[in-house]
Motif scaffolding. Structure first.
Motif, mmCIF file in Angstrom:
data_model
loop_
_atom_site.group_PDB
_atom_site.id
_atom_site.type_symbol
_atom_site.label_atom_id
_atom_site.label_comp_id
_atom_site.label_asym_id
_atom_site.label_seq_id
_atom_site.Cartn_x
_atom_site.Cartn_y
_atom_site.Cartn_z
ATOM 1 N N GLU A 167 14.246 -13.851 -31.558
ATOM 2 C CA GLU A 167 13.634 -13.568 -32.851
ATOM 3 C C GLU A 167 12.139 -13.358 -32.654
ATOM 4 O OE1 GLU A 167 16.421 -16.528 -35.601
ATOM 5 O OE2 GLU A 167 14.454 -17.202 -34.869
ATOM 6 N N VAL A 168 11.565 -12.523 -33.517
ATOM 7 C CA VAL A 168 10.118 -12.366 -33.581
ATOM 8 C C VAL A 168 9.663 -12.805 -34.964
ATOM 9 C CG1 VAL A 168 8.188 -10.738 -33.583
ATOM 10 C CG2 VAL A 168 9.998 -10.528 -31.868
ATOM 11 N N TRP A 169 8.763 -13.780 -34.986
ATOM 12 C CA TRP A 169 8.233 -14.318 -36.232
ATOM 13 C C TRP A 169 6.801 -13.834 -36.419
ATOM 14 C CZ3 TRP A 169 10.613 -17.558 -39.837
ATOM 15 C CH2 TRP A 169 11.890 -18.009 -39.497
ATOM 16 N N LEU A 170 6.489 -13.393 -37.635
ATOM 17 C CA LEU A 170 5.139 -12.991 -38.014
ATOM 18 C C LEU A 170 4.634 -13.941 -39.087
ATOM 19 C CD1 LEU A 170 5.769 -9.143 -38.443
ATOM 20 C CD2 LEU A 170 5.166 -10.369 -36.345
ATOM 21 N N ALA A 171 3.332 -14.237 -39.081
ATOM 22 C CA ALA A 171 2.764 -15.150 -40.077
ATOM 23 C C ALA A 171 1.327 -14.752 -40.381
ATOM 24 C CB ALA A 171 2.813 -16.600 -39.584
ATOM 25 N N ARG A 172 0.921 -14.965 -41.639
ATOM 26 C CA ARG A 172 -0.448 -14.727 -42.104
ATOM 27 C C ARG A 172 -0.956 -15.988 -42.787
ATOM 28 N NH1 ARG A 172 -2.287 -10.248 -46.685
ATOM 29 N NH2 ARG A 172 -4.553 -10.398 -46.372
ATOM 30 N N ASP A 173 -2.222 -16.317 -42.581
ATOM 31 C CA ASP A 173 -2.763 -17.580 -43.077
ATOM 32 C C ASP A 173 -2.728 -17.662 -44.602
ATOM 33 O OD1 ASP A 173 -5.574 -16.979 -44.337
ATOM 34 O OD2 ASP A 173 -5.569 -15.830 -42.493
ATOM 35 N N PRO A 174 -2.743 -18.872 -45.167
ATOM 36 C CA PRO A 174 -2.561 -19.050 -46.614
ATOM 37 C C PRO A 174 -3.628 -18.407 -47.485
ATOM 38 C CG PRO A 174 -2.088 -21.102 -45.477
ATOM 39 C CD PRO A 174 -2.670 -20.172 -44.455
ATOM 40 N N ALA A 175 -4.845 -18.238 -46.982
ATOM 41 C CA ALA A 175 -5.889 -17.580 -47.774
ATOM 42 C C ALA A 175 -5.903 -16.072 -47.559
ATOM 43 C CB ALA A 175 -7.261 -18.167 -47.427
ATOM 44 N N GLY A 176 -5.146 -15.579 -46.589
ATOM 45 C CA GLY A 176 -5.102 -14.142 -46.341
ATOM 46 C C GLY A 176 -6.353 -13.595 -45.686
ATOM 47 N N ILE A 177 -7.036 -14.411 -44.888
ATOM 48 C CA ILE A 177 -8.292 -13.978 -44.270
ATOM 49 C C ILE A 177 -8.032 -12.911 -43.211
ATOM 50 C CG2 ILE A 177 -10.354 -14.745 -43.045
ATOM 51 C CD1 ILE A 177 -9.724 -17.588 -44.168
ATOM 52 N N LYS A 178 -6.952 -13.064 -42.459
ATOM 53 C CA LYS A 178 -6.624 -12.112 -41.393
ATOM 54 C C LYS A 178 -5.412 -11.278 -41.804
ATOM 55 C CE LYS A 178 -8.899 -11.913 -38.714
ATOM 56 N NZ LYS A 178 -10.259 -11.263 -38.849
ATOM 57 N N PRO A 179 -5.491 -9.962 -41.643
ATOM 58 C CA PRO A 179 -4.382 -9.096 -42.053
ATOM 59 C C PRO A 179 -3.338 -8.943 -40.960
ATOM 60 C CG PRO A 179 -6.241 -7.763 -41.337
ATOM 61 C CD PRO A 179 -6.675 -9.210 -41.212
ATOM 62 N N LEU A 180 -2.133 -8.588 -41.361
ATOM 63 C CA LEU A 180 -1.066 -8.272 -40.407
ATOM 64 C C LEU A 180 -0.086 -7.323 -41.090
ATOM 65 C CD1 LEU A 180 0.105 -8.728 -37.602
ATOM 66 C CD2 LEU A 180 1.400 -10.669 -38.507
ATOM 67 N N TYR A 181 0.210 -6.215 -40.412
ATOM 68 C CA TYR A 181 1.105 -5.189 -40.941
ATOM 69 C C TYR A 181 2.383 -5.142 -40.109
ATOM 70 C CZ TYR A 181 -3.064 -3.538 -43.383
ATOM 71 O OH TYR A 181 -4.177 -3.453 -44.178
ATOM 72 N N VAL A 182 3.469 -4.747 -40.757
ATOM 73 C CA VAL A 182 4.745 -4.581 -40.081
ATOM 74 C C VAL A 182 5.394 -3.323 -40.633
ATOM 75 C CG1 VAL A 182 5.948 -6.065 -41.751
ATOM 76 C CG2 VAL A 182 6.959 -5.679 -39.511
ATOM 77 N N GLY A 183 6.102 -2.592 -39.763
ATOM 78 C CA GLY A 183 6.703 -1.355 -40.232
ATOM 79 C C GLY A 183 7.922 -0.945 -39.442
ATOM 80 N N LEU A 184 8.624 0.033 -40.002
ATOM 81 C CA LEU A 184 9.786 0.649 -39.373
ATOM 82 C C LEU A 184 9.439 2.083 -39.003
ATOM 83 C CD1 LEU A 184 12.739 -0.525 -41.646
ATOM 84 C CD2 LEU A 184 12.604 -0.848 -39.175
ATOM 85 N N ALA A 185 9.802 2.477 -37.795
ATOM 86 C CA ALA A 185 9.614 3.861 -37.362
ATOM 87 C C ALA A 185 10.892 4.292 -36.654
ATOM 88 C CB ALA A 185 8.408 3.987 -36.438
ATOM 89 N N GLY A 186 11.775 4.938 -37.389
ATOM 90 C CA GLY A 186 13.068 5.310 -36.812
ATOM 91 C C GLY A 186 13.875 4.077 -36.487
ATOM 92 N N ASP A 187 14.180 3.881 -35.208
ATOM 93 C CA ASP A 187 14.981 2.726 -34.804
ATOM 94 C C ASP A 187 14.114 1.622 -34.198
ATOM 95 O OD1 ASP A 187 14.244 4.067 -32.540
ATOM 96 O OD2 ASP A 187 16.210 3.985 -31.565
ATOM 97 N N LEU A 188 12.809 1.598 -34.563
ATOM 98 C CA LEU A 188 11.881 0.614 -34.015
ATOM 99 C C LEU A 188 11.218 -0.193 -35.117
ATOM 100 C CD1 LEU A 188 9.921 2.877 -31.496
ATOM 101 C CD2 LEU A 188 11.709 1.240 -30.897
ATOM 102 N N TRP A 189 10.970 -1.461 -34.825
ATOM 103 C CA TRP A 189 10.013 -2.253 -35.586
ATOM 104 C C TRP A 189 8.670 -2.195 -34.854
ATOM 105 C CZ3 TRP A 189 10.490 -4.059 -40.282
ATOM 106 C CH2 TRP A 189 11.744 -4.447 -40.781
ATOM 107 N N TRP A 190 7.571 -2.253 -35.604
ATOM 108 C CA TRP A 190 6.253 -2.408 -35.006
ATOM 109 C C TRP A 190 5.442 -3.365 -35.874
ATOM 110 C CZ3 TRP A 190 2.205 -1.429 -38.169
ATOM 111 C CH2 TRP A 190 2.418 -0.568 -39.245
ATOM 112 N N PHE A 191 4.426 -3.988 -35.288
ATOM 113 C CA PHE A 191 3.474 -4.771 -36.073
ATOM 114 C C PHE A 191 2.087 -4.558 -35.481
ATOM 115 C CE2 PHE A 191 4.814 -7.779 -32.738
ATOM 116 C CZ PHE A 191 3.587 -8.259 -32.277
ATOM 117 N N GLY A 192 1.057 -4.827 -36.271
ATOM 118 C CA GLY A 192 -0.306 -4.646 -35.791
ATOM 119 C C GLY A 192 -1.320 -5.190 -36.766
ATOM 120 N N SER A 193 -2.544 -5.355 -36.296
ATOM 121 C CA SER A 193 -3.634 -5.880 -37.117
ATOM 122 C C SER A 193 -4.193 -4.853 -38.085
ATOM 123 C CB SER A 193 -4.775 -6.387 -36.217
ATOM 124 O OG SER A 193 -4.356 -7.444 -35.394
ATOM 125 N N GLU A 194 -3.997 -3.559 -37.784
ATOM 126 C CA GLU A 194 -4.567 -2.510 -38.628
ATOM 127 C C GLU A 194 -3.543 -1.410 -38.855
ATOM 128 O OE1 GLU A 194 -8.353 -1.066 -37.353
ATOM 129 O OE2 GLU A 194 -9.239 -3.085 -37.216
#
Length: 679
Positions: A167-194
């Motif tokens: 499993e891959v777990w993603l988390a963002r802090d409770p105040a939302g100070i740091k961003p994190l994006y997640v997406g689908l591209a065809g048959d792939l998941w991706w995540f990134g800071s921007e």
């Protein structure tokens, strides 16, 4: 759990450090994180994750690292900005048997306490890095580690301890100070800071999400978890997302988590609250001084940044280096005189950046285009410009951001305090001429005064366009009530909090997290500078959100009034009158003001209609041209106060030209010959 310390084994290219950088650079912290996941175990994502990680290079110029799982079908990438534990802490980081791996962006201010708890359970640490506390904490408590973490962060964690593919777990802090994006591209998941990094790597297509236009028009940004893209999301503050390998790809599910931070004692009287605030702010600043490199402070000359600078000086043998920005050609000197006054009174050295008004206007389109999605926040560009100067001598600065939303620092918070009175004056407000108040304040007050439903009222208080106006502009068959959902999502449960405190909690998680903090993160990290926000320390925030709202906005309309009283003893006498007096509590909020008001009037008369509705314009493909033309005419010909709405349309149009390039090419500069002046 493994209790015997062991060095990780790296097979082949399992973990790669940049060969161009010194080998002793190993810190984590303010970084860029990225990853790609393919369910097909035969798929090699090496090239893609390397491109995506490289697209985040500005966030971490001190080095890079990679980890590949399940062959090469799952990969994490990391860019480093070295701040703490300069000789260790390289990422991705694992536990002893390499079945748990993490890439982490941010700071854990209580990692020493977590380390002590984990060592008592038998865990052994190899580094001084706070990231290692996340790895062992996950081993010990699973997602329960998030309840204990006080910091600003976004991270991704691979957990391969089960029988399945992991499993891959993603988390963002409770105040939302740091961003994190997640997406689908065809048959792939991706995540990134921007999000823009994913766009540059071809992971986003041109299919925009229709509802995002309505949301943007109402809030001037797209509230999480949505983005402008159909197959990309941003984690909401205080949420996790679990991507299970081997399962069919579908839209992600976001799960909230709570923290354990609560005040040990709830103050009973005004004086006790003032003392608790003062102690809480001092403790928060002390926690956030954690660094192996010199720290600075962004000093606007307002009360919040002055308090931060004072406490930093108090905690150190040396005064912190302060940085300020203003306009060289501003008739009244702009923000710089206030910063100079504060620096002199606080006895801290000040580095000034003076820019021309033309320079600011020329840089504005680049700011808009560089964000992954439009945010109509004009002041944060100054933070980005200032951080370019900060980076010459500092990697880390503390800032006063985050004080206004939880403490009641804006005029919109006074509107909720006065709501009972506004309801009685609703008829009178209807008789007042449209231009009798600054900006569009009167039209908003009219809507607020007649709205009894709490969530709808809060949406109107925060709105640039009302939900009804937004739907009229987009022509979508969308119930305007759906545009109140972002507010409802953050409304606290019925726990005795009055309506103003409930609004402040919504404002902190909605507007602050996905607008000001997100844009400031992108602007500062473009120069590889870390912004720390002590007012959003989770222990301090837990205290502030328990404070009765009558101590935040008084019935006379004084904003942040008890807080100002509490910090009065922390400030030199010379600063108390300008920062703590009646005018500061009720008048225009000090901060990064811009020359956009003056520019707007001339732009409105000359170029606005051609830019928003001409042949090169992208907006008319998504918005009703007739309504936009009417809005422009009302502001231009009848003097109606519509600057916020039209500026939001300008930002949207500028972003669309960058996101959907066509025959018109990139957006034109307001003044391509403008220059930046440094002092």
């Amino acid at each position: 759990m493994h209790r015997v310390p062991a060095r990780p084994h790296h097979r082949g290219r399992q973990l790669v450090n940049s060969s161009r950088l010194p080998c002793n650079l190993g810190a984590h912290l303010m970084c860029g994180i990225a990853g790609v996941l393919a369910n097909d175990g035969r798929r090699d994502v090496t090239a893609l994750v390397e491109r995506l990680t490289t697209a985040h290079a500005h966030r971490g110029p001190d080095g890079s690292g990679y980890r590949f799982f399940r062959g090469r079908s799952v990969a994490f990438g990391h860019r480093r900005l070295s701040i703490v534990d300069l000789e260790g802490g390289a990422q991705p980081m694992s536990n002893e048997d390499e079945r748990v791996w993490v890439v982490f962006n941010g700071e854990l201010y209580n990692h020493l306490e977590l380390r002590n708890d984990l060592e008592a359970l038998g865990h052994r640490f190899r580094t001084r890095s706070d990231v290692e506390a996340v790895v062992h904490g996950w081993e010990a408590w699973g997602t329960g580690v998030l309840e204990r973490m006080n910091g600003m962060y976004a991270f991704a964690l691979f957990d391969g301890r089960g029988d399945g593919p992991g499993e891959v777990w993603l988390a963002r802090d409770p105040a939302g100070i740091k961003p994190l994006y997640v997406g689908l591209a065809g048959d792939l998941w991706w995540f990134g800071s921007e999000l823009a990094a994913a766009r540059r790597c071809g992971l986003l297509d041109a299919d925009l999400r229709p509802e995002a236009f309505d949301e943007y028009l109402v809030y001037r940004f797209v509230p999480s978890p949505g983005t402008f893209y159909q197959t990309a999301w941003k984690l909401p503050p205080g949420h996790t997302c679990c991507l299970r390998l081997g399962e069919p790809l579908a839209g992600p599910a976001f799960t909230p988590f709570k923290t354990r931070f609560e005040p040990a004692v709830i103050p009973a009287r005004r004086g006790e609250w003032a003392e608790a605030l003062r102690d809480g702010i001092r403790a928060a600043v002390s926690r956030q001084l954690m660094s192996d490199v010199p720290l600075g402070v962004l000093l606007s000359g307002g009360v919040d940044s002055s308090v931060i600078a004072r406490l930093m000086h108090e905690a150190s043998d040396h005064p912190p280096q302060a940085f300020a920005v203003g306009f060289a050609d501003d008739p009244d000197g702009g923000e710089l005189p206030a910063a100079r006054r504060a620096a002199a009174a606080l006895q801290v050295p000040l580095a000034e950046l003076a820019i021309t008004r033309k320079g600011f206007l020329a840089a504005w389109p680049d700011q808009i285009s560089g964000l992954g999605e439009p945010i109509a926040n004009t002041g944060v560009l100054l933070v980005g410009m200032l951080c370019r100067q900060v980076r010459r001598s500092r990697k880390v600065v503390l800032t006063g951001q985050g004080a206004d939303e939880p403490l009641g620092g804006y005029a919109r918070h006074t509107a909720e305090r006065w709501f009972p009175l506004a309801r009685r004056l609703a008829r009178f407000l209807g008789w007042m001429p449209e231009g009798s108040m600054a900006s569009d304040r009167l039209s908003r007050m009219r809507r607020v005064a007649t709205e009894a439903d709490e969530a709808r009222r809060f949406a109107e208080i925060l709105a640039v366009f009302s939900p009804r106006e937004a739907v009229g502009l987009t022509r979508h068959a969308l119930d305007s009530a759906a545009l109140v959902d972002p507010v409802r999502r953050w409304l606290p449960s019925s726990d005795g909090a009055d309506s103003l405190n409930r609004l402040l909690q919504v404002d902190s998680r909605l507007s602050l997290a996905d607008d000001l903090l997100l844009a400031a993160d992108h602007m500062s990290m473009a120069s590889s500078v870390e912004l720390r926000v002590p007012f959003l320390d989770l222990e301090l925030l837990a205290l502030i959100e328990r404070m009765p709202s009558r101590y935040k906005v008084s019935f006379a309309g004084e904003r942040k009034w008890l807080y100002r009283e509490a910090v009065s003893t922390l400030l030199p006498t010379a600063l108390r009158a300008p920062l703590l007096g009646w005018r500061s509590r009720t008048g225009r909020k000090l901060g990064f003001s811009t020359p956009l008001d003056d520019w707007f009037q001339s732009w409105l008369r000359s170029d606005a209609e051609a830019y928003l509705l001409g042949k090169e314009a992208r907006g008319p493909a998504f918005l009703e041209a007739g309504r936009m033309r009417s809005l422009l005419a009302g502001a231009r010909d009848r003097g109606l106060p519509r600057a916020r709405q039209i500026l939001s349309l300008y930002v949207l149009e500028t972003w669309l030209r960058a996101a959907l390039p066509g025959p018109g090419g990139p957006p034109k500069r307001v003044d391509a010959g403008a220059e930046v002046v440094r002092a």
